[in-house]
Write a protein that holds these residues in place. Structure first.
Motif, PDB file in Angstrom:
ATOM      1  N   LEU A   1      62.666  39.703 153.521  1.00  0.00           N
ATOM      2  CA  LEU A   1      62.369  39.658 155.040  1.00  0.00           C
ATOM      3  C   LEU A   1      61.712  41.045 155.571  1.00  0.00           C
ATOM      4  O   LEU A   1      60.731  40.989 155.993  1.00  0.00           O
ATOM      5  CB  LEU A   1      63.424  39.255 155.641  1.00  0.00           C
ATOM      6  N   LEU A   2      62.505  41.823 154.861  1.00  0.00           N
ATOM      7  CA  LEU A   2      62.205  43.513 155.511  1.00  0.00           C
ATOM      8  C   LEU A   2      60.963  43.754 154.921  1.00  0.00           C
ATOM      9  O   LEU A   2      60.124  44.265 155.356  1.00  0.00           O
ATOM     10  CB  LEU A   2      63.485  44.198 154.812  1.00  0.00           C
ATOM     11  N   LEU A   3      60.710  43.606 153.543  1.00  0.00           N
ATOM     12  CA  LEU A   3      59.521  43.818 152.660  1.00  0.00           C
ATOM     13  C   LEU A   3      58.386  43.273 153.305  1.00  0.00           C
ATOM     14  O   LEU A   3      57.429  43.614 153.779  1.00  0.00           O
ATOM     15  CB  LEU A   3      59.592  43.830 151.330  1.00  0.00           C
ATOM     16  N   ALA A   4      58.660  41.943 153.664  1.00  0.00           N
ATOM     17  CA  ALA A   4      57.129  41.004 154.234  1.00  0.00           C
ATOM     18  C   ALA A   4      57.095  41.381 155.664  1.00  0.00           C
ATOM     19  O   ALA A   4      55.816  41.712 156.107  1.00  0.00           O
ATOM     20  CB  ALA A   4      57.859  39.634 154.316  1.00  0.00           C
ATOM     21  N   LEU A   5      58.080  41.943 156.451  1.00  0.00           N
ATOM     22  CA  LEU A   5      57.732  42.504 157.742  1.00  0.00           C
ATOM     23  C   LEU A   5      57.092  43.767 157.730  1.00  0.00           C
ATOM     24  O   LEU A   5      56.167  44.087 158.456  1.00  0.00           O
ATOM     25  CB  LEU A   5      58.992  42.531 158.608  1.00  0.00           C
ATOM     26  N   ILE A   6      57.439  44.398 156.740  1.00  0.00           N
ATOM     27  CA  ILE A   6      56.763  45.975 156.404  1.00  0.00           C
ATOM     28  C   ILE A   6      55.400  45.635 155.938  1.00  0.00           C
ATOM     29  O   ILE A   6      54.568  46.276 156.576  1.00  0.00           O
ATOM     30  CB  ILE A   6      57.703  46.744 155.257  1.00  0.00           C
ATOM     31  N   GLU A   7      55.252  44.687 154.891  1.00  0.00           N
ATOM     32  CA  GLU A   7      53.843  44.696 154.355  1.00  0.00           C
ATOM     33  C   GLU A   7      52.977  43.614 155.239  1.00  0.00           C
ATOM     34  O   GLU A   7      51.842  44.196 155.586  1.00  0.00           O
ATOM     35  CB  GLU A   7      53.942  44.025 152.965  1.00  0.00           C
TER      36      GLU A   7
ATOM     37  N   LEU B   1      64.772  49.455 158.567  1.00  0.00           N
ATOM     38  CA  LEU B   1      65.850  49.828 157.801  1.00  0.00           C
ATOM     39  C   LEU B   1      66.932  49.079 157.428  1.00  0.00           C
ATOM     40  O   LEU B   1      67.312  48.113 158.049  1.00  0.00           O
ATOM     41  CB  LEU B   1      66.320  51.068 158.882  1.00  0.00           C
ATOM     42  N   PHE B   2      67.258  49.256 156.101  1.00  0.00           N
ATOM     43  CA  PHE B   2      68.593  48.661 155.400  1.00  0.00           C
ATOM     44  C   PHE B   2      69.586  49.267 155.592  1.00  0.00           C
ATOM     45  O   PHE B   2      69.729  50.540 155.332  1.00  0.00           O
ATOM     46  CB  PHE B   2      67.990  48.272 154.272  1.00  0.00           C
ATOM     47  N   TYR B   3      70.737  48.869 155.982  1.00  0.00           N
ATOM     48  CA  TYR B   3      72.200  49.475 155.959  1.00  0.00           C
ATOM     49  C   TYR B   3      73.186  48.582 155.273  1.00  0.00           C
ATOM     50  O   TYR B   3      73.172  47.505 156.074  1.00  0.00           O
ATOM     51  CB  TYR B   3      72.460  49.858 157.624  1.00  0.00           C
ATOM     52  N   ASP B   4      74.005  49.084 154.690  1.00  0.00           N
ATOM     53  CA  ASP B   4      75.144  48.269 154.087  1.00  0.00           C
ATOM     54  C   ASP B   4      76.317  48.607 155.074  1.00  0.00           C
ATOM     55  O   ASP B   4      76.377  49.670 155.811  1.00  0.00           O
ATOM     56  CB  ASP B   4      75.650  48.814 152.827  1.00  0.00           C
TER      57      ASP B   4
ATOM     58  N   ALA C   1      61.078  54.408 153.309  1.00  0.00           N
ATOM     59  CA  ALA C   1      61.835  54.695 154.403  1.00  0.00           C
ATOM     60  C   ALA C   1      62.892  53.789 155.195  1.00  0.00           C
ATOM     61  O   ALA C   1      63.659  54.177 155.569  1.00  0.00           O
ATOM     62  CB  ALA C   1      60.862  54.953 155.876  1.00  0.00           C
ATOM     63  N   ALA C   2      62.659  52.625 154.574  1.00  0.00           N
ATOM     64  CA  ALA C   2      63.696  51.668 154.557  1.00  0.00           C
ATOM     65  C   ALA C   2      64.799  51.581 153.992  1.00  0.00           C
ATOM     66  O   ALA C   2      65.799  50.924 154.238  1.00  0.00           O
ATOM     67  CB  ALA C   2      62.865  50.092 154.523  1.00  0.00           C
ATOM     68  N   ARG C   3      64.842  52.631 152.948  1.00  0.00           N
ATOM     69  CA  ARG C   3      65.813  52.768 152.230  1.00  0.00           C
ATOM     70  C   ARG C   3      66.715  51.532 151.562  1.00  0.00           C
ATOM     71  O   ARG C   3      68.016  51.608 151.904  1.00  0.00           O
ATOM     72  CB  ARG C   3      67.038  53.617 153.164  1.00  0.00           C
ATOM     73  N   ILE C   4      66.011  50.810 150.995  1.00  0.00           N
ATOM     74  CA  ILE C   4      66.692  49.692 149.962  1.00  0.00           C
ATOM     75  C   ILE C   4      67.212  49.901 149.096  1.00  0.00           C
ATOM     76  O   ILE C   4      66.574  50.913 148.299  1.00  0.00           O
ATOM     77  CB  ILE C   4      65.355  48.749 150.031  1.00  0.00           C
ATOM     78  N   PRO C   5      68.639  49.694 148.861  1.00  0.00           N
ATOM     79  CA  PRO C   5      68.958  49.935 147.472  1.00  0.00           C
ATOM     80  C   PRO C   5      68.390  49.839 146.366  1.00  0.00           C
ATOM     81  O   PRO C   5      67.694  48.398 146.270  1.00  0.00           O
ATOM     82  CB  PRO C   5      70.556  49.387 147.536  1.00  0.00           C
TER      83      PRO C   5
ATOM     84  N   GLU D   1      74.538  66.578 164.794  1.00  0.00           N
ATOM     85  CA  GLU D   1      75.124  65.614 163.572  1.00  0.00           C
ATOM     86  C   GLU D   1      74.864  64.140 164.186  1.00  0.00           C
ATOM     87  O   GLU D   1      75.031  63.054 163.457  1.00  0.00           O
ATOM     88  CB  GLU D   1      76.085  65.899 163.080  1.00  0.00           C
ATOM     89  N   LEU D   2      74.694  63.929 165.415  1.00  0.00           N
ATOM     90  CA  LEU D   2      74.753  62.679 165.987  1.00  0.00           C
ATOM     91  C   LEU D   2      73.365  62.092 165.720  1.00  0.00           C
ATOM     92  O   LEU D   2      73.322  60.757 165.739  1.00  0.00           O
ATOM     93  CB  LEU D   2      75.245  62.741 167.529  1.00  0.00           C
ATOM     94  N   ASP D   3      72.333  62.761 165.302  1.00  0.00           N
ATOM     95  CA  ASP D   3      71.251  62.345 164.994  1.00  0.00           C
ATOM     96  C   ASP D   3      71.053  61.330 163.912  1.00  0.00           C
ATOM     97  O   ASP D   3      70.091  60.510 163.632  1.00  0.00           O
ATOM     98  CB  ASP D   3      70.174  63.435 164.713  1.00  0.00           C
ATOM     99  N   VAL D   4      72.349  61.460 163.092  1.00  0.00           N
ATOM    100  CA  VAL D   4      72.223  60.362 161.884  1.00  0.00           C
ATOM    101  C   VAL D   4      72.151  58.897 162.364  1.00  0.00           C
ATOM    102  O   VAL D   4      71.698  58.019 161.589  1.00  0.00           O
ATOM    103  CB  VAL D   4      73.482  60.902 160.961  1.00  0.00           C
ATOM    104  N   LEU D   5      72.920  58.649 163.622  1.00  0.00           N
ATOM    105  CA  LEU D   5      72.474  57.476 163.903  1.00  0.00           C
ATOM    106  C   LEU D   5      71.590  56.883 164.760  1.00  0.00           C
ATOM    107  O   LEU D   5      71.448  55.795 165.042  1.00  0.00           O
ATOM    108  CB  LEU D   5      74.041  57.023 164.917  1.00  0.00           C
ATOM    109  N   LYS D   6      70.654  57.893 165.035  1.00  0.00           N
ATOM    110  CA  LYS D   6      69.528  57.523 165.741  1.00  0.00           C
ATOM    111  C   LYS D   6      68.419  56.543 165.147  1.00  0.00           C
ATOM    112  O   LYS D   6      68.276  55.502 165.880  1.00  0.00           O
ATOM    113  CB  LYS D   6      68.635  58.844 166.143  1.00  0.00           C
ATOM    114  N   PRO D   7      68.364  56.560 163.788  1.00  0.00           N
ATOM    115  CA  PRO D   7      67.443  55.558 163.152  1.00  0.00           C
ATOM    116  C   PRO D   7      68.016  54.139 163.283  1.00  0.00           C
ATOM    117  O   PRO D   7      67.449  53.213 163.322  1.00  0.00           O
ATOM    118  CB  PRO D   7      67.513  56.201 161.799  1.00  0.00           C
TER     119      PRO D   7
END
Ligand SMILES: Nc1ncnc2c1ncn2[C@@H]1O[C@H](COP(=O)(O)OP(=O)(O)O)[C@@H](O)[C@H]1O
Ligand SMILES: [Mg+2]
Length: 241
Positions: free
Chosen positions: A96-102, A109-112, A30-34, A132-138
């Motif tokens: 950091l993201l992975l450690a916080l998840i685990e 969530l990761f975003y470029d 769900a974090a969408r890490i590339p 369509e505005l829901d795309v920004l909700k996360p």
């Protein structure tokens, strides 16, 4: 669920280990890490290679401490990781993201940054259709957001207003934002430099995002400055086999 005996000697039902692994796996996807950064954990971040320096070790230590301190002591504050291309900023942010998840069961969530700008543009174009505005909700609501390469692109005014709204809202709601940028955290406009210095100087974060947002980030994020050579040029040159 499995039955277990708790510290008080009482039989209780708790979530089985296999479910915990499955839930953590779900949070990772769900974090969408590339794909390119999937291998980037805090453990796989090296500090002993030729060309490694104290700023990299310090940044690694700060990342570890941050995970330990999260969420009570960090209190909604994030990190602003600055440094040249290839020093390992994204690696550290993903770690950091992975450690916080685990370790902290965080919802992350990761975003470029460029991708976020595109999404904002898209949400605007689709404003007639409000769903369509829901795309920004996360992006507004993720417990932890990594925003990679802030300043990499200069958006139009209204897109920038949305970026500022996202960052401010997240801060006000005490949600953690971890930012990386290739630009040094210095003022806009080459303040204090001579005309020649100004002509040849490199752009700063202040130039890219404005002084107002830069001072906002100073409030929101602990600064982590990294310096050194591009990891790929020293330790991590591409090779086959
Ligand atoms: N200290 C390090 N230990 C292990 N791999 C690293 C380290 N620093 C960088 N890398 C690797 O080098 C590549 C470039 O690093 P990256 O984090 O993308 O740099 P930046 O975001 O600062 O431009 C990535 O594949 C990353 O995994
Ligand atoms: Mg990067």
């Amino acid at each position: 669920m499995v039955l277990a005996v708790n510290a008080a000697g009482v039989r209780v039902a708790r979530v089985c280990g296999c479910q915990q692994v499955a839930r953590s796996g779900h949070r990772v996807s769900a974090a969408r890490i590339p794909k390119r950064y999937e291998h980037c954990t805090l453990d796989s971040y090296e500090t002993g290679f030729r060309g490694a320096n104290a700023s990299m070790q310090q940044a690694h230590l700060t990342a570890r401490r941050f995970v330990e301190a999260y969420p009570v002591e960090t209190d909604g504050k994030g990190l602003l990781i600055t440094g040249n291309i290839g020093v390992g900023k994204t690696h550290l942010a993903v770690g950091l993201l992975l450690a916080l998840i685990e370790e902290k069961s965080a919802q992350a969530l990761f975003y470029d940054y460029r991708e976020l700008l595109k999404q904002i543009q898209h949400s605007y174009n689709a404003q007639v259709n409000s769903t369509e505005l829901d795309v920004l909700k996360p992006v507004f609501e993720a417990e932890v957001l990594v925003l990679d390469e802030l300043g990499a692109q200069k958006p139009t005014d209204w897109v920038w207003d949305t970026v500022a709204l996202i960052l401010n809202t997240r801060y006000n709601d005490k949600r953690t934002t971890i930012i990386t940028t290739n630009y040094p955290d210095l003022p806009a406009g080459g303040v204090g430099l001579s005309a020649t210095q100004r002509a040849t100087r490199e752009e700063t974060l202040g130039d890219r995002i404005g002084e107002r947002m830069r001072s906002r980030l100073a409030e929101m994020c602990v600064r982590v400055e990294m310096s050194g050579a591009d990891f790929r040029q020293s330790a991590g040159r591409a090779r086959f086999g």
